[in-house]
Motif scaffolding. Structure first.
Motif, mmCIF file in Angstrom:
data_model
loop_
_atom_site.group_PDB
_atom_site.id
_atom_site.type_symbol
_atom_site.label_atom_id
_atom_site.label_comp_id
_atom_site.label_asym_id
_atom_site.label_seq_id
_atom_site.Cartn_x
_atom_site.Cartn_y
_atom_site.Cartn_z
ATOM 1 N N ALA A 1 0.875 -1.260 0.277
ATOM 2 C CA ALA A 1 0.004 0.254 -0.127
ATOM 3 C C ALA A 1 0.875 1.157 -0.139
ATOM 4 N N TYR B 1 -5.320 -8.365 -4.200
ATOM 5 C CA TYR B 1 -4.465 -7.918 -3.338
ATOM 6 C C TYR B 1 -3.684 -8.224 -4.257
ATOM 7 N N TYR C 1 -6.586 1.585 3.302
ATOM 8 C CA TYR C 1 -5.757 0.947 1.606
ATOM 9 C C TYR C 1 -4.504 -0.101 2.404
ATOM 10 N N LEU D 1 -4.996 6.042 -8.827
ATOM 11 C CA LEU D 1 -5.561 4.823 -8.334
ATOM 12 C C LEU D 1 -7.054 4.518 -8.678
ATOM 13 N N SER E 1 -5.472 8.886 3.554
ATOM 14 C CA SER E 1 -6.563 8.485 2.989
ATOM 15 C C SER E 1 -6.184 6.739 3.430
ATOM 16 N N MET E 2 -4.423 6.840 2.954
ATOM 17 C CA MET E 2 -4.531 5.084 3.240
ATOM 18 C C MET E 2 -4.474 4.816 5.305
ATOM 19 N N TYR F 1 -1.846 11.271 0.595
ATOM 20 C CA TYR F 1 -2.241 9.903 0.317
ATOM 21 C C TYR F 1 -2.299 9.107 2.208
ATOM 22 N N LEU G 1 -6.628 -1.919 -3.391
ATOM 23 C CA LEU G 1 -6.708 -1.613 -2.084
ATOM 24 C C LEU G 1 -7.200 -1.993 -1.120
ATOM 25 N N THR G 2 -8.723 -1.798 -1.801
ATOM 26 C CA THR G 2 -9.655 -1.820 -0.332
ATOM 27 C C THR G 2 -10.335 -2.998 0.003
ATOM 28 N N SER H 1 -11.452 3.666 3.919
ATOM 29 C CA SER H 1 -11.052 4.306 2.829
ATOM 30 C C SER H 1 -12.990 3.663 1.817
ATOM 31 N N ARG I 1 -7.656 1.443 -6.811
ATOM 32 C CA ARG I 1 -8.626 1.288 -5.586
ATOM 33 C C ARG I 1 -9.027 0.570 -5.343
#
Length: 359
Positions: free
Chosen positions: A106, A187, A276, A120, A262-263, A259, A149-150, A267, A146
């Motif tokens: 991530a 992932y 993330y 993303l 957000s990570m 970022y 990542l989520t 998310s 994205r």
């Protein structure tokens, strides 16, 4: 005689660096510390100086031993306070991170984003090519970085092996972004995406941009479909320090602050305890790997609400608590809950730590 302006400034600086404890004793706050990147020398601070309940340390040490622990470290603002090793492990012995290593991916994704290699909201198909799944072209194209990542890619989790990255294993079930499930295969394909997006490939970029600048050791090894990161516990601690300081290493900002926020924040609204690839405490509900249930309450009730964590199978743990400037690392074997991420061990351990920290 009136005090000089310089004396007033010095007095203010001194007292602002002190904090008051419950027993009315003053402790000088600890400034952030970054261990040298070319040396094993590492500053430490005593638990007594932090007013911790040191009488509880023998019980904690025995508990960790009983729970099949190999390495355990507590850091305060980067300095080592507690460091235990078991089963012939030392500070130099490498250990698998398992899914805790997802957070390394991530972080690297964010660096590739700021370097302009990807977005993303790019379709994963843009990098892996048509036919990386057996979905229709429209269904496949709707999956983005994205979503990977989520954990919201929408892939069918009823397949025989959710780690399998062969096209025949990647089937459609839900619209991307509409359902959360810990589907490991989507992932896993993030690193192949970056192999295409980044000219030097993921491994070289990871080493050059993340591992080497903070003095980490370690390497990625292939196990069936999964790539697992191995390093010693102190390297995991270095990564913890980097994230405690919002992606900044000793004045050098490796990762964009936006970022990073957000990570390490919710998310999506499907699993509020997930950023993330990082796990988040203090939310009103959460979902766990291998289940579709939404559970009410905090992920780790005994831990501080602002804790965020890298969690891996067999209880590989990297906990970060910004409000307390704390980092806790645990590596070892299964502590009683052989799960791929969060487990009952998290809350059990934090019950012990709360006693140590005098929460």
């Amino acid at each position: 005689m009136k005090p000089s302006i310089l004396m007033i400034i010095l007095l203010f600086a001194f007292f602002s660096g002190c904090s008051q404890t419950d027993d009315n004793t003053e402790t000088v706050s600890i400034k952030p510390y970054f261990p040298p990147t070319n040396s094993e020398v590492w500053e430490s601070v005593s638990p007594e100086s932090l007013n911790w309940n040191t009488a509880f340390l023998p019980e904690l040490k025995a508990f960790l031993d009983e729970k099949n622990t190999d390495a355990f470290i507590i850091l305060k603002n980067g300095r080592i306070v507690v460091e235990y090793y078991y089963n012939d492990f030392t500070s130099a012995t490498p250990h698998e991170w398992n899914s805790a290593g997802k957070t390394l991916t991530a972080f690297t994704t964010g660096m590739a984003l700021q370097d302009g290699y990807l977005s993303l909201d790019d379709s994963t198909t843009e990098y892996l090519g048509l036919g990386w799944t057996v979905m229709t072209s429209e269904q496949e194209a709707a999956i983005t970085i994205r979503h990977q990542l989520t954990m919201t890619s929408g892939g069918d989790y009823n397949v025989a092996d959710t780690s399998c990255i062969k096209p025949e294993c990647l089937q459609y079930l839900n619209e991307p972004g509409s359902f959360w499930f810990y589907h490991n295969a989507f992932y896993t394909l993030l690193q192949p995406v970056m192999d295409v997006a980044i000219p030097e490939g993921f491994d070289n970029y990871f080493s050059e941009k993340l591992k080497n600048p903070i003095g980490m050791s370690g390497t990625w090894l292939q196990f069936n479909y999964n790539r697992v990161f191995f390093s010693n516990a102190r390297s995991m601690a270095r990564f913890g320090i980097l994230n405690l300081n919002h992606g900044n290493w000793d004045g050098y900002q490796l990762l964009d602050e936006n970022y990073f926020q957000s990570m390490t924040s919710t998310s999506q609204n499907l699993n509020k305890a997930y950023g993330y690839l990082w796990w988040l405490n203090g939310k009103e509900s959460y979902r766990l790997p291998q289940t579709t249930l939404e559970l009410q309450g905090k992920l780790i009730p005994n831990a501080p609400d602002d804790l965020f964590a890298a969690l891996g199978k067999d209880d590989q743990k990297l906990y970060i608590v910004p409000s307390q400037d704390l980092i806790v690392i645990r590596m070892g074997g299964n502590a009683g809950n052989p799960l791929p991420g969060p487990s009952g061990f998290d809350d059990e351990l934090w019950g012990k730590l709360a006693a140590l920290f005098n929460y």
